[in-house]
Scaffold this motif. Sequence first.
Motif, PDB file in Angstrom:
ATOM      1  N   GLY A   7       0.819  -1.215   0.000  1.00 15.91           N
ATOM      2  CA  GLY A   7       0.000   0.000   0.000  1.00 15.91           C
ATOM      3  C   GLY A   7       0.851   1.262   0.000  1.00 15.91           C
ATOM      4  O   GLY A   7       2.089   1.203   0.091  1.00 15.91           O
ATOM      5  N   GLY A   8       0.170   2.396  -0.097  1.00 14.91           N
ATOM      6  CA  GLY A   8       0.842   3.690  -0.198  1.00 14.91           C
ATOM      7  C   GLY A   8       1.833   3.968   0.921  1.00 14.91           C
ATOM      8  O   GLY A   8       2.913   4.511   0.686  1.00 14.91           O
ATOM      9  N   ALA A   9       1.501   3.572   2.157  1.00 10.54           N
ATOM     10  CA  ALA A   9       2.357   3.891   3.295  1.00 10.54           C
ATOM     11  C   ALA A   9       3.695   3.135   3.225  1.00 10.54           C
ATOM     12  O   ALA A   9       4.703   3.597   3.759  1.00 10.54           O
ATOM     13  CB  ALA A   9       1.650   3.547   4.603  1.00 10.54           C
ATOM     14  N   PHE A  36       1.137  -2.702  -6.529  1.00 12.06           N
ATOM     15  CA  PHE A  36       1.416  -1.530  -5.686  1.00 12.06           C
ATOM     16  C   PHE A  36       0.280  -0.514  -5.788  1.00 12.06           C
ATOM     17  O   PHE A  36      -0.372  -0.382  -6.819  1.00 12.06           O
ATOM     18  CB  PHE A  36       2.700  -0.834  -6.151  1.00 12.06           C
ATOM     19  CG  PHE A  36       3.961  -1.552  -5.751  1.00 12.06           C
ATOM     20  CD1 PHE A  36       4.549  -1.327  -4.516  1.00 12.06           C
ATOM     21  CD2 PHE A  36       4.550  -2.456  -6.623  1.00 12.06           C
ATOM     22  CE1 PHE A  36       5.716  -1.985  -4.148  1.00 12.06           C
ATOM     23  CE2 PHE A  36       5.722  -3.129  -6.264  1.00 12.06           C
ATOM     24  CZ  PHE A  36       6.298  -2.893  -5.028  1.00 12.06           C
ATOM     25  N   SER A  37       0.103   0.222  -4.683  1.00 14.26           N
ATOM     26  CA  SER A  37      -0.765   1.409  -4.703  1.00 14.26           C
ATOM     27  C   SER A  37       0.078   2.605  -5.131  1.00 14.26           C
ATOM     28  O   SER A  37       1.279   2.479  -5.337  1.00 14.26           O
ATOM     29  CB  SER A  37      -1.289   1.724  -3.304  1.00 14.26           C
ATOM     30  OG  SER A  37      -2.019   0.668  -2.791  1.00 14.26           O
ATOM     31  N   ALA A  38      -0.575   3.754  -5.199  1.00 14.59           N
ATOM     32  CA  ALA A  38       0.166   4.995  -5.398  1.00 14.59           C
ATOM     33  C   ALA A  38       0.967   5.290  -4.132  1.00 14.59           C
ATOM     34  O   ALA A  38       0.648   4.802  -3.052  1.00 14.59           O
ATOM     35  CB  ALA A  38      -0.817   6.125  -5.680  1.00 14.59           C
ATOM     36  N   ARG A 198     -11.888   3.558  -3.879  1.00 17.14           N
ATOM     37  CA  ARG A 198     -10.747   3.846  -3.002  1.00 17.14           C
ATOM     38  C   ARG A 198     -10.320   2.600  -2.242  1.00 17.14           C
ATOM     39  O   ARG A 198     -11.143   1.790  -1.861  1.00 17.14           O
ATOM     40  CB  ARG A 198     -11.081   4.978  -2.010  1.00 17.14           C
ATOM     41  CG  ARG A 198     -11.173   6.371  -2.612  1.00 17.14           C
ATOM     42  CD  ARG A 198      -9.884   6.845  -3.267  1.00 17.14           C
ATOM     43  NE  ARG A 198      -8.696   6.788  -2.455  1.00 17.14           N
ATOM     44  CZ  ARG A 198      -8.138   7.828  -1.853  1.00 17.14           C
ATOM     45  NH1 ARG A 198      -8.689   9.012  -1.932  1.00 17.14           N
ATOM     46  NH2 ARG A 198      -7.024   7.669  -1.165  1.00 17.14           N
ATOM     47  N   GLU A 199      -9.051   2.481  -2.054  1.00 13.95           N
ATOM     48  CA  GLU A 199      -8.442   1.329  -1.365  1.00 13.95           C
ATOM     49  C   GLU A 199      -8.596   0.033  -2.164  1.00 13.95           C
ATOM     50  O   GLU A 199      -8.465  -1.058  -1.618  1.00 13.95           O
ATOM     51  CB  GLU A 199      -9.012   1.148   0.050  1.00 13.95           C
ATOM     52  CG  GLU A 199      -8.879   2.364   0.957  1.00 13.95           C
ATOM     53  CD  GLU A 199      -7.433   2.791   1.166  1.00 13.95           C
ATOM     54  OE1 GLU A 199      -6.544   1.917   1.168  1.00 13.95           O
ATOM     55  OE2 GLU A 199      -7.183   3.997   1.293  1.00 13.95           O
ATOM     56  N   GLY A 200      -8.844   0.175  -3.469  1.00 14.90           N
ATOM     57  CA  GLY A 200      -9.156  -0.999  -4.276  1.00 14.90           C
ATOM     58  C   GLY A 200      -7.985  -1.905  -4.629  1.00 14.90           C
ATOM     59  O   GLY A 200      -8.178  -2.952  -5.257  1.00 14.90           O
TER      60      GLY A 200
HETATM   61 MG    MG Z   1      -3.813   2.964  -0.021  1.00 12.48          MG
END
Ligand code: MG
Length: 424
Positions: A7-9, A36-38, A198-200
């Motif tokens: 995830g982003g974090a 990966f997320s953004a 979101r969070e997909g």
């Molecule tokens: Mg995220």
Amino acid sequence: MKIFKFGGASINSIERIQHVARIIQRYKGEKLLIVFSAMGKVTNELEKVATAFYSGNQAEALALFYQIKETHLELALQLTKQPINELSNIFTEVEWLLHDKPVRDYDYYYDQIVCSGELLSTAIISEYLNTANCKNQWLDVRDILRTDDNFREANIDWDFTHQKVTEIISPLFENTDIIITQGFIGATDENESTTLGREGSDYSAAIFANMLNAESQTIWKDVEGVMNADPKLFPAAQIIDALSYLEVIEMAYYGAQVIHPKTIKPLQNKAIPLLVKCFLHPDLPGTIISNQPTHQLPPIIVIKEKQVLMQVSSRDFSFVEDDLVAKLHTLLLENKIRPNLSQNGAISLLCCMDDQPEKIEKLALAASELFDVQVEKDCSLLTIRHYNEAIIQQLTEGREQLLSQKTKQTIQVLLKALSINGDD
Ligand code: MG
Ligand code: ASP
């Protein structure tokens, strides 16, 4: 083959990206498809670009996007010490659009703009991993993951996507151990970008896990696993070692922000275990979610803030007739409101919902043509699964209870205002 989702974090700084590379290196020799997320909060930043563009503030949209571009270019340069060709294609795609005037609806533009977050993060990370001796193949997921054009909440075309997975991904794995691609995004049959909500990204990973018959899916998070409560509200919250798919679906239903709710079904259909692990402490076991029934779970606590309670009563003390109940449900459907808790009485009906002021006002107005309507704001909905009397007592003590419902597994209590204080 394993599916990973970061995830982003986990990729919000150079150090973290380097750290993720070290995690990936631990799995040398295994086949990995990594979603990966953004990076960090880039999706939020891109949402601002979309809003500015759509409200006619072109200059602002371009300026905001320029900042995002600069941050990515700088990070890329520091990580790889050389330019990454793919990045300019991604920037151009968005900038080209931002120079136009909006003529279609907001959700369409949202997806064309916001999808760039995942394209940028994966292009940079893939290149970095290649230079860091972690050979991988980057894939534009939009060539594979086909959706309808329900922008911002697109639905997967399972057959087409499956065919592409077989055609494109399976052969790629004959030449590479690692495939890197984007979560959260897809494309229509007209090559328009779409997003899955979101969070997909968790969901994207689960789609691949299902179609590739993966041995497991791992979601790498900044927490040590799934917890029985939000540790910010309940310092005594604990990690749960194992959960069943069903339990996680229930938790998500009551509002626990554990995993994107659509993630479970594709995994459950193929009995693929889902691991939730901490990227900061990769040696910790985390939580395993599987079809094994779980026993002796601790009480699982979910709190939904910003709730409203609507009470509709018949005007003349007559019983709330079935057709009036039906009418209220129709109104809820029409306004796309899903009650979180409801209860029928003799002459009144109680309904607890998320406070979305505009929708609630419309609903209340329409309902007031048929009933007396009272709306109470500032409520919190407490849900406890696997409750015991002590925990109910502890969490509701001294609070005004507006409504409560209990089944064998679950109790829900609507409380007036104020979040609950559970420091022990
Ligand atoms: Mg995220
Ligand atoms: N980047 C997207 C978001 O922030 C998708 C995701 O992180 O799963 O919602």
